[in-house]
Design an enzyme around this catalytic site. Structure first.
Site, PDB file in Angstrom:
ATOM      1  N   ASP A   1      38.258 -32.350 -28.020  1.00  0.00           N
ATOM      2  CA  ASP A   1      37.082 -33.122 -28.857  1.00  0.00           C
ATOM      3  C   ASP A   1      37.008 -33.620 -30.564  1.00  0.00           C
ATOM      4  O   ASP A   1      36.610 -34.487 -30.527  1.00  0.00           O
ATOM      5  CB  ASP A   1      35.454 -31.836 -28.968  1.00  0.00           C
ATOM      6  CG  ASP A   1      35.135 -32.076 -27.125  1.00  0.00           C
ATOM      7  OD1 ASP A   1      34.098 -32.180 -26.670  1.00  0.00           O
ATOM      8  OD2 ASP A   1      34.627 -29.993 -27.041  1.00  0.00           O
TER       9      ASP A   1
ATOM     10  N   HIS B   1      40.289 -22.896 -27.782  1.00  0.00           N
ATOM     11  CA  HIS B   1      39.730 -23.423 -26.462  1.00  0.00           C
ATOM     12  C   HIS B   1      39.742 -21.724 -25.644  1.00  0.00           C
ATOM     13  O   HIS B   1      40.772 -21.234 -25.250  1.00  0.00           O
ATOM     14  CB  HIS B   1      40.614 -24.138 -25.331  1.00  0.00           C
ATOM     15  CG  HIS B   1      39.538 -24.446 -24.054  1.00  0.00           C
ATOM     16  ND1 HIS B   1      39.195 -24.121 -22.909  1.00  0.00           N
ATOM     17  CD2 HIS B   1      38.344 -25.772 -24.274  1.00  0.00           C
ATOM     18  CE1 HIS B   1      38.745 -24.491 -22.161  1.00  0.00           C
ATOM     19  NE2 HIS B   1      38.678 -25.648 -22.893  1.00  0.00           N
TER      20      HIS B   1
END
Ligand code: COA
Length: 431
Positions: free
Chosen positions: A365, A308
């Site tokens: 996710d 991320h």
């Protein structure tokens, strides 16, 4: 401590003001840099650039903190639901009872699409990706509404109605996009169903039989919406702000957000995770071969659902969703080999120096796709679910720049590295 930064350029010293946020985040304000020095800042991928000042969402990526209007995501996930969260994000405070009732009534009153929009769905080929249909139809909805066509930037007394219309209709459009992509008849929303149950009804009911709405399925999907509701200045939210800054209407700006979200490095990652897990399963690998490939830059593979830009410790949403995943699979009595592979991948990656050194952790996710698969959401709808969830965040960011009296159009600069002056060559003289 000084609240000015000093910058030496071409032998001269310039002072630049600094800004500090309510959580101690610091920035050097370079807004006057070009006017005073003729220099601009260059920041590929905007990793060091604050594009705005915002009061909506706070993230501390090093500590794994995410708060909506100051409230930790863990508290919201445990105690709230998507609609209450949407109100909090858009209007700044948790709603009291009458406010929540009013908001809920507005959502119900605005859930139907203009009947003529149905003909637009017919124009898409069966098999069209629902994200393409979603963004096109949110934008097309503007054409059916005089208020959106004649949008009054910053003075729209009906803004609350448009907020409710967008949140409510995105769910109707999303379900219709799926029905269309499968060639199935469209199902109208029900007046007495709540937000998430109504979405499941429009997705899966048939004209001759209502879909059975299971509370655990509603709870899991509502949690996914809530966890995606905002995430400060990510790619799609920045896109919404960019379009909004030109004073485009709310629907047009959020339709642009859907397009930005579609890519596999952003919202499309949840679909990419499941495709990756299916590939691994099909090939008979337990995940170990894939981990080796994901570390090799020449393999063209990445461990999807890992890493991320902001979180460098853990993604708090991933922790919540992993637990929810275990809960919902146990309640529905589902055992999924893809979940076993996902757990193996996570365990292996968290011990592997490649991932540890680069601070690559599972993101939201990684497990959301497995939950969605367990509750029957088709893979091509995963990113659409993310878009429904992200709508409050996009609207809140839209509202924030619309309410700011000094808002101006977003217009970054560039450093040009192309040819310098060059002359036109007639066609017959070209090689
Ligand atoms: N698998 C393997 N390696 C990865 C990786 C992944 N999922 N994510 C990042 N890396 C590596 C990069 O190759 C790079 O390695 P290097 O330093 O040797 O060149 C390093 O980690 C830093 O990555 P970088 O691409 O600079 O990070 P970023 O902040 O630009 O990108 C993401 C962040 C999310 C786009 C990226 O981690 C990614 O593509 N993840 C997979 C897609 C995904 O899950 N997206 C959803 C985000 S919520």
């Amino acid at each position: 401590m000084s609240n000015e930064a000093k910058l030496e350029l071409d032998g001269k010293v310039f002072t630049l003001p600094t800004v500090e946020g309510s959580e101690g985040e610091k920035a050097v304000d370079v807004s006057s840099l070009r006017a005073n020095t003729n220099y601009i800042t260059l920041d590929d991928g905007y990793g060091n650039t604050g594009s705005c000042i915002s009061k909506v969402t706070f993230i501390d990526g090093d500590k794994g903190v995410l708060r909506y209007r100051g409230i930790p995501i863990e508290e919201m996930a445990e105690k709230s639901n998507f609609i209450e969260t949407a109100f909090l994000i858009i209007y700044g405070d948790l709603p009291n009872r009458p406010q929540l009732k009013k908001f809920s009534n507005l959502l119900t009153a605005n859930q139907f699409l203009h009947e003529d929009m149905k003909f637009h769905f017919e124009g898409f080929p069966t098999g069209a990706h629902p994200m393409a249909i979603l963004s096109a139809m949110i934008n097309a909805a503007s054409c059916f509404d005089e208020g959106l066509m004649n949008w009054k930037w910053g003075k729209n007394t009906e803004f609350d109605v448009y907020v409710a219309r967008l949140i409510s209709q995105v769910r109707t459009i999303a379900a219709y996009s799926y029905r269309k992509s499968k060639g199935l008849p469209l199902i109208y929303p029900k007046q007495n169903y709540k937000y998430t149950a109504n979405f499941l009804h429009m997705m899966f009911s048939m004209p001759y039989e209502d879909f059975e709405i299971k509370p655990e399925v509603v709870k899991a999907l509502d949690l996914i919406f809530l966890l995606h509701a905002d995430h400060e200045q990510n790619c799609s939210t920045s896109t919404v702000r960019m379009v909004a800054s030109s004073q485009a209407n709310l629907f047009a700006s959020c339709a642009a957000g859907v397009c930005a979200l579609w890519g596999p490095l952003h919202g499309g990652a949840n679909q990419a995770v499941l495709e990756m897990l299916e590939d691994i399963h099909r090939s008979g690998d337990d995940g170990s071969k894939f981990i080796t490939a994901a570390k090799d830059k020449n393999s063209g593979k990445k461990l999807m659902g890992f890493g991320h830009r902001v979180y460098k410790n853990h993604d708090p949403r991933a922790t919540i969703i992993k637990k929810a995943c275990d809960d919902v699979l146990a309640k529905l009595n589902i055992s999924d080999p893809l979940l076993d592979i996902a757990k193996k991948l996570e365990e292996a990656a968290l011990k592997d120096s490649y991932f540890v050194e680069r601070k690559l952790y599972p993101n939201v996710d990684f497990y959301s796709g497995i939950i969605m698969r367990a509750i029957g959401i088709p893979m091509e709808m995963f990113t659409v679910i993310f878009a429904i969830g992200r709508m409050p965040g996009w609207i809140a960011n839209y509202k924030e720049i619309m309410d700011e009296p000094k808002s101006r159009i977003y217009r970054p600069r560039q450093i040009y590295t192309g040819r310098t002056i060059n002359n036109y060559v007639p066609l017959e003289a070209r090689k």
